[in-house]
Scaffold this motif. Structure first.
Motif, PDB file in Angstrom:
ATOM      1  N   VAL A   1       0.854  -1.188   0.000  1.00 21.16           N
ATOM      2  CA  VAL A   1       0.000   0.000   0.000  1.00 21.16           C
ATOM      3  C   VAL A   1       0.889   1.237   0.000  1.00 21.16           C
ATOM      4  O   VAL A   1       1.921   1.273   0.669  1.00 21.16           O
ATOM      5  N   THR A   2       0.495   2.226  -0.751  1.00 19.64           N
ATOM      6  CA  THR A   2       1.161   3.517  -0.748  1.00 19.64           C
ATOM      7  C   THR A   2       0.081   4.581  -0.815  1.00 19.64           C
ATOM      8  O   THR A   2      -1.097   4.258  -0.956  1.00 19.64           O
ATOM      9  N   TRP A   3       0.447   5.842  -0.678  1.00 22.34           N
ATOM     10  CA  TRP A   3      -0.572   6.886  -0.713  1.00 22.34           C
ATOM     11  C   TRP A   3       0.023   8.205  -1.168  1.00 22.34           C
ATOM     12  O   TRP A   3       1.217   8.435  -1.075  1.00 22.34           O
ATOM     13  N   PHE A   4      -0.856   9.072  -1.671  1.00 18.86           N
ATOM     14  CA  PHE A   4      -0.525  10.461  -1.948  1.00 18.86           C
ATOM     15  C   PHE A   4      -1.075  11.291  -0.796  1.00 18.86           C
ATOM     16  O   PHE A   4      -2.191  11.056  -0.347  1.00 18.86           O
ATOM     17  N   TYR A   5      -0.329  12.280  -0.355  1.00 18.60           N
ATOM     18  CA  TYR A   5      -0.826  13.162   0.692  1.00 18.60           C
ATOM     19  C   TYR A   5      -0.388  14.601   0.432  1.00 18.60           C
ATOM     20  O   TYR A   5       0.526  14.849  -0.352  1.00 18.60           O
ATOM     21  N   PRO A   6      -1.026  15.563   1.067  1.00 17.73           N
ATOM     22  CA  PRO A   6      -0.721  16.967   0.790  1.00 17.73           C
ATOM     23  C   PRO A   6       0.681  17.377   1.244  1.00 17.73           C
ATOM     24  O   PRO A   6       1.174  16.911   2.266  1.00 17.73           O
ATOM     25  N   THR A   7       1.279  18.229   0.466  1.00 17.21           N
ATOM     26  CA  THR A   7       2.516  18.876   0.886  1.00 17.21           C
ATOM     27  C   THR A   7       2.148  20.185   1.583  1.00 17.21           C
ATOM     28  O   THR A   7       0.984  20.608   1.565  1.00 17.21           O
ATOM     29  N   MET A   8       3.126  20.833   2.156  1.00 17.34           N
ATOM     30  CA  MET A   8       2.852  22.124   2.790  1.00 17.34           C
ATOM     31  C   MET A   8       2.311  23.120   1.759  1.00 17.34           C
ATOM     32  O   MET A   8       1.404  23.906   2.034  1.00 17.34           O
ATOM     33  N   GLN A   9       2.875  23.057   0.545  1.00 23.64           N
ATOM     34  CA  GLN A   9       2.435  23.977  -0.505  1.00 23.64           C
ATOM     35  C   GLN A   9       0.986  23.707  -0.897  1.00 23.64           C
ATOM     36  O   GLN A   9       0.176  24.634  -1.014  1.00 23.64           O
ATOM     37  N   SER A  10       0.644  22.427  -1.114  1.00 25.75           N
ATOM     38  CA  SER A  10      -0.724  22.131  -1.532  1.00 25.75           C
ATOM     39  C   SER A  10      -1.720  22.367  -0.393  1.00 25.75           C
ATOM     40  O   SER A  10      -2.864  22.736  -0.625  1.00 25.75           O
ATOM     41  N   TRP A  11      -1.259  22.175   0.850  1.00 28.89           N
ATOM     42  CA  TRP A  11      -2.117  22.450   2.011  1.00 28.89           C
ATOM     43  C   TRP A  11      -2.560  23.914   1.996  1.00 28.89           C
ATOM     44  O   TRP A  11      -3.713  24.236   2.281  1.00 28.89           O
ATOM     45  N   GLY A  12      -1.647  24.792   1.642  1.00 27.59           N
ATOM     46  CA  GLY A  12      -1.947  26.212   1.604  1.00 27.59           C
ATOM     47  C   GLY A  12      -2.978  26.586   0.562  1.00 27.59           C
ATOM     48  O   GLY A  12      -3.586  27.659   0.636  1.00 27.59           O
ATOM     49  N   THR A  13      -3.210  25.702  -0.421  1.00 26.28           N
ATOM     50  CA  THR A  13      -4.220  25.968  -1.446  1.00 26.28           C
ATOM     51  C   THR A  13      -5.494  25.164  -1.202  1.00 26.28           C
ATOM     52  O   THR A  13      -6.372  25.094  -2.061  1.00 26.28           O
ATOM     53  N   GLY A  14      -5.579  24.517  -0.025  1.00 30.31           N
ATOM     54  CA  GLY A  14      -6.803  23.810   0.330  1.00 30.31           C
ATOM     55  C   GLY A  14      -6.773  22.305   0.161  1.00 30.31           C
ATOM     56  O   GLY A  14      -7.774  21.629   0.391  1.00 30.31           O
ATOM     57  N   ASP A  15      -5.660  21.733  -0.233  1.00 36.86           N
ATOM     58  CA  ASP A  15      -5.561  20.287  -0.425  1.00 36.86           C
ATOM     59  C   ASP A  15      -5.581  19.569   0.915  1.00 36.86           C
ATOM     60  O   ASP A  15      -4.769  19.852   1.797  1.00 36.86           O
ATOM     61  N   ARG A  16      -6.517  18.624   1.080  1.00 36.76           N
ATOM     62  CA  ARG A  16      -6.617  17.837   2.312  1.00 36.76           C
ATOM     63  C   ARG A  16      -6.745  16.341   2.031  1.00 36.76           C
ATOM     64  O   ARG A  16      -6.868  15.548   2.945  1.00 36.76           O
ATOM     65  N   VAL A  17      -6.729  15.957   0.757  1.00 32.30           N
ATOM     66  CA  VAL A  17      -7.044  14.577   0.376  1.00 32.30           C
ATOM     67  C   VAL A  17      -5.835  13.653   0.461  1.00 32.30           C
ATOM     68  O   VAL A  17      -4.751  13.974  -0.013  1.00 32.30           O
ATOM     69  N   VAL A  18      -6.049  12.486   1.064  1.00 37.33           N
ATOM     70  CA  VAL A  18      -5.081  11.394   1.034  1.00 37.33           C
ATOM     71  C   VAL A  18      -5.679  10.301   0.156  1.00 37.33           C
ATOM     72  O   VAL A  18      -6.821   9.885   0.363  1.00 37.33           O
ATOM     73  N   SER A  19      -4.927   9.858  -0.851  1.00 38.87           N
ATOM     74  CA  SER A  19      -5.378   8.813  -1.773  1.00 38.87           C
ATOM     75  C   SER A  19      -4.601   7.536  -1.497  1.00 38.87           C
ATOM     76  O   SER A  19      -3.377   7.490  -1.687  1.00 38.87           O
ATOM     77  N   CYS A  20      -5.285   6.489  -1.035  1.00 34.83           N
ATOM     78  CA  CYS A  20      -4.650   5.200  -0.740  1.00 34.83           C
ATOM     79  C   CYS A  20      -4.613   4.339  -2.000  1.00 34.83           C
ATOM     80  O   CYS A  20      -5.624   4.196  -2.689  1.00 34.83           O
ATOM     81  N   MET A  21      -3.444   3.752  -2.273  1.00 32.27           N
ATOM     82  CA  MET A  21      -3.270   2.931  -3.469  1.00 32.27           C
ATOM     83  C   MET A  21      -2.703   1.563  -3.102  1.00 32.27           C
ATOM     84  O   MET A  21      -1.850   1.455  -2.227  1.00 32.27           O
ATOM     85  N   VAL A  22      -3.175   0.534  -3.768  1.00 31.02           N
ATOM     86  CA  VAL A  22      -2.686  -0.824  -3.546  1.00 31.02           C
ATOM     87  C   VAL A  22      -1.863  -1.254  -4.750  1.00 31.02           C
ATOM     88  O   VAL A  22      -2.098  -0.803  -5.871  1.00 31.02           O
ATOM     89  N   TYR A  23      -0.870  -2.114  -4.507  1.00 33.90           N
ATOM     90  CA  TYR A  23      -0.017  -2.564  -5.602  1.00 33.90           C
ATOM     91  C   TYR A  23       0.522  -3.958  -5.299  1.00 33.90           C
ATOM     92  O   TYR A  23       0.524  -4.420  -4.162  1.00 33.90           O
ATOM     93  N   GLU A  24       0.976  -4.637  -6.358  1.00 31.80           N
ATOM     94  CA  GLU A  24       1.621  -5.944  -6.226  1.00 31.80           C
ATOM     95  C   GLU A  24       3.131  -5.777  -6.325  1.00 31.80           C
ATOM     96  O   GLU A  24       3.625  -4.832  -6.938  1.00 31.80           O
ATOM     97  N   GLU A  25       3.857  -6.702  -5.755  1.00 29.34           N
ATOM     98  CA  GLU A  25       5.319  -6.686  -5.808  1.00 29.34           C
ATOM     99  C   GLU A  25       5.791  -6.582  -7.254  1.00 29.34           C
ATOM    100  O   GLU A  25       5.384  -7.353  -8.117  1.00 29.34           O
ATOM    101  N   GLY A  26       6.635  -5.601  -7.526  1.00 33.60           N
ATOM    102  CA  GLY A  26       7.217  -5.455  -8.854  1.00 33.60           C
ATOM    103  C   GLY A  26       6.293  -4.859  -9.898  1.00 33.60           C
ATOM    104  O   GLY A  26       6.624  -4.839 -11.083  1.00 33.60           O
ATOM    105  N   ALA A  27       5.113  -4.370  -9.485  1.00 30.56           N
ATOM    106  CA  ALA A  27       4.143  -3.879 -10.461  1.00 30.56           C
ATOM    107  C   ALA A  27       4.638  -2.672 -11.242  1.00 30.56           C
ATOM    108  O   ALA A  27       4.195  -2.432 -12.360  1.00 30.56           O
ATOM    109  N   ASP A  28       5.555  -1.889 -10.652  1.00 29.29           N
ATOM    110  CA  ASP A  28       6.039  -0.709 -11.372  1.00 29.29           C
ATOM    111  C   ASP A  28       7.386  -0.952 -12.050  1.00 29.29           C
ATOM    112  O   ASP A  28       7.966  -0.050 -12.624  1.00 29.29           O
TER     113      ASP A  28
END
Length: 200
Positions: free
Chosen positions: A159-186
């Motif tokens: 599992v990995t996720w995207f989360y807000p940076t300090m810069q994006s937080w300042g523009t209203g970003d609050r979303v965390v996106s959870c992602m699932v993956y298999e070994e070696g998928a990338d």
């Protein structure tokens, strides 16, 4: 999308079983889980449609094959539950990303967004550690169990996720996106099809 200073950024974080690795992407961080031996299949190969034998005047039978689509660049802020990302292999630790390459989940891909939630609003940025700790709990908790079919302690997936940076937080970003993956998928062993209910 341009990467001027007015745009939001997202960063991904990654946590692997028994290891503490972090992968940073613009705007959100991704958290990782177990990613052991998992088999993945290759994407569907195009087939030619067969002609109608016997010379009847009816419509020839057709096979419904989804047309292969090249990855489409999409803002990291526009991904939603059900989005599949071709890969993030060019992104290293601490990398911030604006765009990601998306494909239909029926095609080979590395990551699938299975859950999103909003970080509790605050007057100041809570910091990457606070956001990542909460993301790890959220992305490996009941939502993971509901999506995959068994709990986090019994999975071979990561599992990995995207989360807000300090810069994006300042523009209203609050979303965390959870992602699932298999070994070696990338890195050459992509997933084809959704991992929903896979029990992997």
């Amino acid at each position: 999308m341009s990467t001027d200073n007015a745009k939001k950024l997202r960063v991904p974080g990654l946590i692997v079983a028994l290891a503490a690795a972090s992968l940073a992407l613009t705007g959100c961080f991704g958290g990782g889980g177990n990613a052991d031996d998992s088999e993945s299949t290759k994407g569907p190969q195009p087939e030619s449609s067969s002609s109608n034998e016997g010379g009847s005047l009816g419509t020839p039978p057709e096979t419904e094959e989804e047309e292969f689509k090249n990855p489409e660049t999409q803002s990291a802020f526009d991904i939603t539950v059900g989005t599949c990302i071709a890969n993030l292999e060019d992104l290293g630790t601490g990398t911030e990303v604006m765009d990601v390459p998306i494909v239909p989940c029926t095609q080979p891909h590395a990551y699938e967004v299975f859950y999103e939630y909003n970080v509790a609003d605050a007057s100041t940025y809570p910091g990457e550690t606070v956001i990542s700790d909460e993301a790890e709990k959220q992305c490996t908790g009941p939502e993971f169990t509901n999506f995959i079919g068994h709990d986090w302690n019994n999975t071979a997936l990561g599992v990995t996720w995207f989360y807000p940076t300090m810069q994006s937080w300042g523009t209203g970003d609050r979303v965390v996106s959870c992602m699932v993956y298999e070994e070696g998928a990338d890195t050459g062993n992509p997933t084809t099809g959704s991992l929903a209910g896979s029990m992997k």
